[in-house]
Design a protein around this motif. Sequence first.
Motif, short mmCIF file in Angstrom:
data_model
loop_
_atom_site.label_atom_id
_atom_site.label_comp_id
_atom_site.label_asym_id
_atom_site.label_seq_id
_atom_site.Cartn_x
_atom_site.Cartn_y
_atom_site.Cartn_z
N THR A 37 -3.14 -12.65 -5.50
CA THR A 37 -1.92 -11.55 -6.15
C THR A 37 -2.45 -11.86 -7.55
O THR A 37 -2.67 -12.75 -7.80
N ILE A 38 -2.36 -10.71 -8.37
CA ILE A 38 -3.21 -10.49 -9.89
C ILE A 38 -1.49 -10.13 -10.73
O ILE A 38 -0.60 -8.94 -10.21
N SER A 39 -2.26 -10.64 -11.78
CA SER A 39 -0.63 -10.26 -12.80
C SER A 39 -1.11 -10.79 -13.92
O SER A 39 -2.00 -11.05 -14.34
N ARG A 40 -0.34 -9.30 -15.17
CA ARG A 40 -0.48 -9.89 -16.02
C ARG A 40 0.03 -10.39 -17.02
O ARG A 40 1.49 -9.58 -16.90
N ASP A 41 0.31 -11.40 -18.46
CA ASP A 41 1.55 -11.24 -19.09
C ASP A 41 0.64 -11.37 -20.54
O ASP A 41 0.17 -11.04 -20.90
N TYR A 92 0.71 -0.64 -11.08
CA TYR A 92 -0.01 -0.69 -10.80
C TYR A 92 -1.49 -1.69 -10.08
O TYR A 92 -2.13 -2.29 -11.17
N THR A 93 -1.72 -2.23 -8.69
CA THR A 93 -2.05 -3.33 -8.72
C THR A 93 -3.33 -3.24 -7.94
O THR A 93 -2.98 -3.33 -6.27
N PRO A 94 -4.09 -2.73 -7.41
CA PRO A 94 -5.21 -2.22 -6.31
C PRO A 94 -5.95 -3.62 -6.34
O PRO A 94 -6.05 -4.55 -6.41
N TYR A 95 -6.61 -3.55 -4.37
CA TYR A 95 -6.65 -4.59 -4.08
C TYR A 95 -8.04 -4.70 -3.32
O TYR A 95 -8.12 -2.89 -3.00
N ALA A 96 -8.77 -5.01 -3.09
CA ALA A 96 -9.68 -4.75 -1.99
C ALA A 96 -9.51 -5.42 -0.90
O ALA A 96 -8.48 -6.11 -0.58
N ASP A 97 -9.83 -4.56 0.04
CA ASP A 97 -9.21 -5.06 1.82
C ASP A 97 -9.70 -5.90 1.92
O ASP A 97 -8.67 -6.58 2.73
N GLN A 140 -3.63 -15.42 -8.31
CA GLN A 140 -3.14 -16.42 -7.17
C GLN A 140 -4.44 -16.29 -6.27
O GLN A 140 -4.17 -14.88 -5.63
N MET A 141 -4.95 -17.02 -5.81
CA MET A 141 -5.44 -16.87 -4.38
C MET A 141 -4.92 -18.32 -3.06
O MET A 141 -5.02 -19.22 -3.73
N ASN A 142 -4.38 -17.28 -2.43
CA ASN A 142 -4.13 -18.34 -1.26
C ASN A 142 -4.74 -17.85 0.18
O ASN A 142 -5.47 -16.59 0.29
N ASN A 143 -4.52 -18.81 1.01
CA ASN A 143 -5.19 -18.92 2.13
C ASN A 143 -6.96 -18.65 1.98
O ASN A 143 -7.17 -17.74 2.47
N VAL A 201 -9.43 -9.27 0.38
CA VAL A 201 -8.19 -9.65 -0.17
C VAL A 201 -7.08 -9.49 -0.52
O VAL A 201 -6.26 -10.42 -0.48
N LYS A 202 -6.37 -8.30 0.40
CA LYS A 202 -4.82 -7.73 0.47
C LYS A 202 -4.21 -8.67 1.57
O LYS A 202 -4.34 -8.86 2.50
#
Length: 125
Positions: free
Chosen positions: A69-73, A57-62, A82-85, A64-65
Amino acid sequence: QVQLVESGGGLVQAGGSLRLSCAASGRTFSSYAMGWFRQAPGKEREFVAAVGWSGFYTPYADSVKGRFTISRDNAKKTVDLQMNNLKPEDTAVYYCAADTDRRLPLKTEREYAYWGQGTQVTVSS
């Protein structure tokens, strides 16, 4: 108690990418939600992204959508962003936060009891 340490910030040109990482220690990492927030100069801190205990479950602010990309280990006790563009308006101090009362995250910062020290992200135009 939970301790959080962010890393990975820096200076990047618009359109570039950065990857932030947050290392956690303390309570069982896999049992609670994690979030990323940011604060730009002269503005209030705002929600960026969050991830539930399982990573699904990964909600984002509009704003940055589609770019972040958020992820966890859970084995490594880390959560990454991860922040692109990247855009100049993404310039801010980015904070990692832990909501140890919930498995699924909320977007309001008052729910997060533990915070990292922040890492600066600067995007030049």
